[in-house]
Design a protein around this motif. Structure first.
Motif, PDB file in Angstrom:
ATOM      1  N   VAL A 162       0.840  -1.203   0.000  1.00  0.00           N
ATOM      2  CA  VAL A 162       0.000   0.000   0.000  1.00  0.00           C
ATOM      3  C   VAL A 162       0.870   1.247   0.000  1.00  0.00           C
ATOM      4  CG1 VAL A 162      -1.674   1.344   1.336  1.00  0.00           C
ATOM      5  CG2 VAL A 162      -1.964  -1.126   1.107  1.00  0.00           C
ATOM      6  N   LEU A 163       1.913   1.250   0.802  1.00  0.00           N
ATOM      7  CA  LEU A 163       2.796   2.416   0.866  1.00  0.00           C
ATOM      8  C   LEU A 163       3.479   2.668  -0.475  1.00  0.00           C
ATOM      9  CD1 LEU A 163       4.394   1.940   4.398  1.00  0.00           C
ATOM     10  CD2 LEU A 163       2.722   3.663   3.715  1.00  0.00           C
ATOM     11  N   ARG A 164       3.958   1.600  -1.100  1.00  0.00           N
ATOM     12  CA  ARG A 164       4.588   1.771  -2.421  1.00  0.00           C
ATOM     13  C   ARG A 164       3.589   2.353  -3.419  1.00  0.00           C
ATOM     14  NH1 ARG A 164       6.813  -3.496  -1.275  1.00  0.00           N
ATOM     15  NH2 ARG A 164       9.014  -3.309  -0.660  1.00  0.00           N
ATOM     16  N   GLY A 165       2.336   1.911  -3.329  1.00  0.00           N
ATOM     17  CA  GLY A 165       1.301   2.432  -4.211  1.00  0.00           C
ATOM     18  C   GLY A 165       1.060   3.914  -4.021  1.00  0.00           C
ATOM     19  N   GLN A 166       1.426   4.427  -2.847  1.00  0.00           N
ATOM     20  CA  GLN A 166       1.282   5.853  -2.565  1.00  0.00           C
ATOM     21  C   GLN A 166       2.564   6.622  -2.864  1.00  0.00           C
ATOM     22  OE1 GLN A 166       0.189   5.400   1.568  1.00  0.00           O
ATOM     23  NE2 GLN A 166      -1.983   5.704   1.136  1.00  0.00           N
ATOM     24  N   GLY A 167       3.549   5.934  -3.408  1.00  0.00           N
ATOM     25  CA  GLY A 167       4.800   6.599  -3.728  1.00  0.00           C
ATOM     26  C   GLY A 167       5.748   6.724  -2.553  1.00  0.00           C
ATOM     27  N   VAL A 168       5.508   5.926  -1.513  1.00  0.00           N
ATOM     28  CA  VAL A 168       6.352   5.956  -0.314  1.00  0.00           C
ATOM     29  C   VAL A 168       7.398   4.849  -0.399  1.00  0.00           C
ATOM     30  CG1 VAL A 168       6.340   5.690   2.218  1.00  0.00           C
ATOM     31  CG2 VAL A 168       4.444   6.879   1.066  1.00  0.00           C
ATOM     32  N   VAL A 169       8.618   5.131   0.053  1.00  0.00           N
ATOM     33  CA  VAL A 169       9.664   4.109   0.149  1.00  0.00           C
ATOM     34  C   VAL A 169       9.544   3.465   1.532  1.00  0.00           C
ATOM     35  CG1 VAL A 169      12.132   3.629   0.092  1.00  0.00           C
ATOM     36  CG2 VAL A 169      11.169   5.436  -1.371  1.00  0.00           C
ATOM     37  N   PRO A 170       9.145   2.182   1.610  1.00  0.00           N
ATOM     38  CA  PRO A 170       8.910   1.579   2.922  1.00  0.00           C
ATOM     39  C   PRO A 170      10.174   0.986   3.551  1.00  0.00           C
ATOM     40  CG  PRO A 170       8.187   0.068   1.212  1.00  0.00           C
ATOM     41  CD  PRO A 170       8.722   1.299   0.508  1.00  0.00           C
ATOM     42  N   VAL A 171      10.224   1.038   4.880  1.00  0.00           N
ATOM     43  CA  VAL A 171      11.286   0.412   5.657  1.00  0.00           C
ATOM     44  C   VAL A 171      10.606  -0.421   6.740  1.00  0.00           C
ATOM     45  CG1 VAL A 171      13.244   0.799   7.196  1.00  0.00           C
ATOM     46  CG2 VAL A 171      12.900   2.300   5.216  1.00  0.00           C
ATOM     47  N   ASP A 172      11.030  -1.663   6.872  1.00  0.00           N
ATOM     48  CA  ASP A 172      10.410  -2.570   7.843  1.00  0.00           C
ATOM     49  C   ASP A 172      11.059  -2.363   9.210  1.00  0.00           C
ATOM     50  OD1 ASP A 172       9.384  -4.654   9.354  1.00  0.00           O
ATOM     51  OD2 ASP A 172       9.471  -6.104   7.720  1.00  0.00           O
ATOM     52  N   HIS A 173      10.308  -1.789  10.128  1.00  0.00           N
ATOM     53  CA  HIS A 173      10.871  -1.500  11.448  1.00  0.00           C
ATOM     54  C   HIS A 173      11.034  -2.759  12.302  1.00  0.00           C
ATOM     55  CE1 HIS A 173       6.525  -1.570  12.264  1.00  0.00           C
ATOM     56  NE2 HIS A 173       6.838  -1.875  13.508  1.00  0.00           N
ATOM     57  N   ARG A 174      10.426  -3.866  11.863  1.00  0.00           N
ATOM     58  CA  ARG A 174      10.540  -5.108  12.630  1.00  0.00           C
ATOM     59  C   ARG A 174      11.803  -5.897  12.273  1.00  0.00           C
ATOM     60  NH1 ARG A 174       5.663  -6.411  15.193  1.00  0.00           N
ATOM     61  NH2 ARG A 174       3.842  -5.248  14.451  1.00  0.00           N
ATOM     62  N   THR A 175      12.235  -5.810  11.030  1.00  0.00           N
ATOM     63  CA  THR A 175      13.341  -6.655  10.579  1.00  0.00           C
ATOM     64  C   THR A 175      14.584  -5.886  10.155  1.00  0.00           C
ATOM     65  OG1 THR A 175      12.535  -6.686   8.295  1.00  0.00           O
ATOM     66  CG2 THR A 175      11.699  -8.400   9.784  1.00  0.00           C
ATOM     67  N   GLU A 176      14.485  -4.581   9.944  1.00  0.00           N
ATOM     68  CA  GLU A 176      15.620  -3.803   9.469  1.00  0.00           C
ATOM     69  C   GLU A 176      16.140  -2.863  10.554  1.00  0.00           C
ATOM     70  OE1 GLU A 176      15.448  -2.441   5.189  1.00  0.00           O
ATOM     71  OE2 GLU A 176      13.308  -2.692   5.537  1.00  0.00           O
ATOM     72  N   ASP A 177      17.416  -2.502  10.429  1.00  0.00           N
ATOM     73  CA  ASP A 177      17.977  -1.419  11.232  1.00  0.00           C
ATOM     74  C   ASP A 177      17.494  -0.129  10.577  1.00  0.00           C
ATOM     75  OD1 ASP A 177      19.614   0.686  12.156  1.00  0.00           O
ATOM     76  OD2 ASP A 177      21.259  -0.684  12.596  1.00  0.00           O
ATOM     77  N   VAL A 178      16.473   0.471  11.168  1.00  0.00           N
ATOM     78  CA  VAL A 178      15.775   1.583  10.525  1.00  0.00           C
ATOM     79  C   VAL A 178      16.724   2.745  10.228  1.00  0.00           C
ATOM     80  CG1 VAL A 178      14.008   3.358  10.858  1.00  0.00           C
ATOM     81  CG2 VAL A 178      13.511   0.982  11.442  1.00  0.00           C
ATOM     82  N   ALA A 179      17.500   3.161  11.219  1.00  0.00           N
ATOM     83  CA  ALA A 179      18.384   4.310  11.019  1.00  0.00           C
ATOM     84  C   ALA A 179      19.412   4.039   9.925  1.00  0.00           C
ATOM     85  CB  ALA A 179      19.081   4.666  12.331  1.00  0.00           C
ATOM     86  N   ALA A 180      19.984   2.830   9.934  1.00  0.00           N
ATOM     87  CA  ALA A 180      20.990   2.489   8.923  1.00  0.00           C
ATOM     88  C   ALA A 180      20.370   2.471   7.530  1.00  0.00           C
ATOM     89  CB  ALA A 180      21.624   1.147   9.237  1.00  0.00           C
ATOM     90  N   ARG A 181      19.190   1.908   7.418  1.00  0.00           N
ATOM     91  CA  ARG A 181      18.526   1.835   6.108  1.00  0.00           C
ATOM     92  C   ARG A 181      18.179   3.227   5.587  1.00  0.00           C
ATOM     93  NH1 ARG A 181      18.165   0.666   1.222  1.00  0.00           N
ATOM     94  NH2 ARG A 181      16.091   0.234   0.345  1.00  0.00           N
ATOM     95  N   ILE A 182      17.714   4.101   6.461  1.00  0.00           N
ATOM     96  CA  ILE A 182      17.365   5.453   6.020  1.00  0.00           C
ATOM     97  C   ILE A 182      18.616   6.219   5.602  1.00  0.00           C
ATOM     98  CG2 ILE A 182      16.416   7.682   6.774  1.00  0.00           C
ATOM     99  CD1 ILE A 182      14.417   6.068   8.487  1.00  0.00           C
ATOM    100  N   ARG A 183      19.738   5.969   6.271  1.00  0.00           N
ATOM    101  CA  ARG A 183      20.990   6.620   5.852  1.00  0.00           C
ATOM    102  C   ARG A 183      21.427   6.138   4.475  1.00  0.00           C
ATOM    103  NH1 ARG A 183      22.332   5.632  11.376  1.00  0.00           N
ATOM    104  NH2 ARG A 183      22.196   7.565  12.598  1.00  0.00           N
ATOM    105  N   GLU A 184      21.138   4.872   4.162  1.00  0.00           N
ATOM    106  CA  GLU A 184      21.430   4.379   2.813  1.00  0.00           C
ATOM    107  C   GLU A 184      20.575   5.102   1.780  1.00  0.00           C
ATOM    108  OE1 GLU A 184      20.781   0.219   2.649  1.00  0.00           O
ATOM    109  OE2 GLU A 184      22.380  -0.316   4.038  1.00  0.00           O
TER     110      GLU A 184
END
Length: 343
Positions: free
Chosen positions: A183-205
């Motif tokens: 759903v987020l991708r359909g809205q043009g949002v880049v999603p990050v999974d807060h359950r499985t990813e290091d959120v801060a590291a992924r956003i810095r990428e």
């Protein structure tokens, strides 16, 4: 009118959802300056989830009737109120009292709902929509071409925030569990999974130079990561402490800690700014200005809905009589949008 009877939900103390009580009574009569609204839709916000635990910053003493906002039809008007308001569908921001079939509200606090917008649709955009609009346009002042991060992009406020940000021309990175990514991708949002990813590291990428704004409802220790994600000149908007919802002890301490961090960060000479967003700021000192701004902002949100910039996200609709089930659903973390209550 009075034959209908009043039905309201009472929060008697710190209880499980099944401990919420249904109370019956007489339909109230509007006093001077008031209108009587027959509720058509109210909802469960994060505020009520905190109140149930006794952890909302300035909640009233138990027992009380929760309900942060509502949408309904004016049944009767009190002295000094235009009688032409009767029969009008309106929205109201209350903080408490909305979980009832009939509610007395100051006439100056109601905002007309445009024709063509359903009660449940409008309800999803009262507290959530005004909060999102103000944080985006009045606090962070996001502009086209900027990059923003929305934590909890599938939530009640987050789901409105990402849509308003995209409509403003911003690039949006949003955190949510994997089930909401399509759903987020359909809205043009880049999603990050807060359950499985290091959120801060992924956003810095995704944004090596930092982001222009972070909207953080989580609070706790993670707020430090949010601050460090900002580019020079960026803005952090903290508007909650979801990470401490189930903690024991004072409900005020997490907010005071956030306020302390905001003060310290703003004292640093690095061009970045931090804010703790309070929807009710200024109401007691400048009530007329507060009401005018609420009317203006909610009107903007309803216009965004009519343009298609925002879609009302109704997670589920349940009657007041099923408040325990509705509360558990809202607190489950599995839904997108808002759980709406009907009479």
């Amino acid at each position: 009118m009075n034959a209908e009877g009043l039905v309201e939900i009472v929060l008697p103390g710190k209880v499980e959802p099944e401990g919420l009580r249904i109370r019956h009574g007489d339909v109230p009569v509007p006093g001077t300056g008031q209108v009587l609204i027959r509720m058509e839709a109210t909802g469960i916000s994060f505020a009520e989830q905190q109140m149930r635990r006794g952890r909302y910053y300035d909640q009233p003493e138990f027992p009380f009737v929760p309900g942060y906002d509502l949408v309904g039809t004016v049944l009767a008007t009190g002295e000094g109120v235009d009688p032409g308001l009767a029969g009008t569908r309106v929205a109201a921001l209350l903080k408490v009292g909305g979980w009832a079939s009939h509610v007395l509200v100051e006439a100056a606090d109601v905002v007309p709902v445009p024709d063509g917008i359903g009660a449940a649709e409008a309800e999803t955009l009262v507290v959530n929509g005004v909060t999102a609009w103000r944080m985006l346009h009045r606090t962070a002042r996001v502009r086209a071409g900027q990059t923003v991060v929305v934590l909890g992009a599938n939530g009640g406020v987050g789901s409105v925030l990402v849509q308003l940000a995209r409509a403003a021309g911003a690039k949006v990175i949003g955190t949510a569990s994997a089930r909401h990514h399509a759903v987020l991708r359909g809205q043009g949002v880049v999603p990050v999974d807060h359950r499985t990813e290091d959120v801060a590291a992924r956003i810095r990428e995704l944004a090596p130079g930092g982001v222009d704004a972070v909207f953080d409802h989580v609070g706790g220790r993670g707020i430090v990561d949010s601050w460090h994600l900002l580019a020079p000149g960026g803005t952090l908007v903290s508007y909650g402490s979801a990470s401490t919802r189930d903690d024991e002890g004072s409900g005020q301490w997490p907010v005071l800690k956030l306020l302390g961090r905001v003060w310290l960060w703003n004292a640093l000479p690095n061009g970045r700014r931090a804010y703790f967003f309070n929807l009710w700021a200024g109401r007691s000192l400048a009530k007329k200005r507060f009401r005018a701004r609420l009317r203006a902002d909610l009107t903007q949100v309803f216009a965004a809905l009519q343009r298609g910039d925002v879609t009302a996200r109704i997670a589920a609709q349940l009657p007041l009589s099923q408040i325990a089930e509705a509360m558990r659903l809202a607190e489950s973390g599995t839904v997108a949008g808002k759980v709406v209550l009907n009479p």
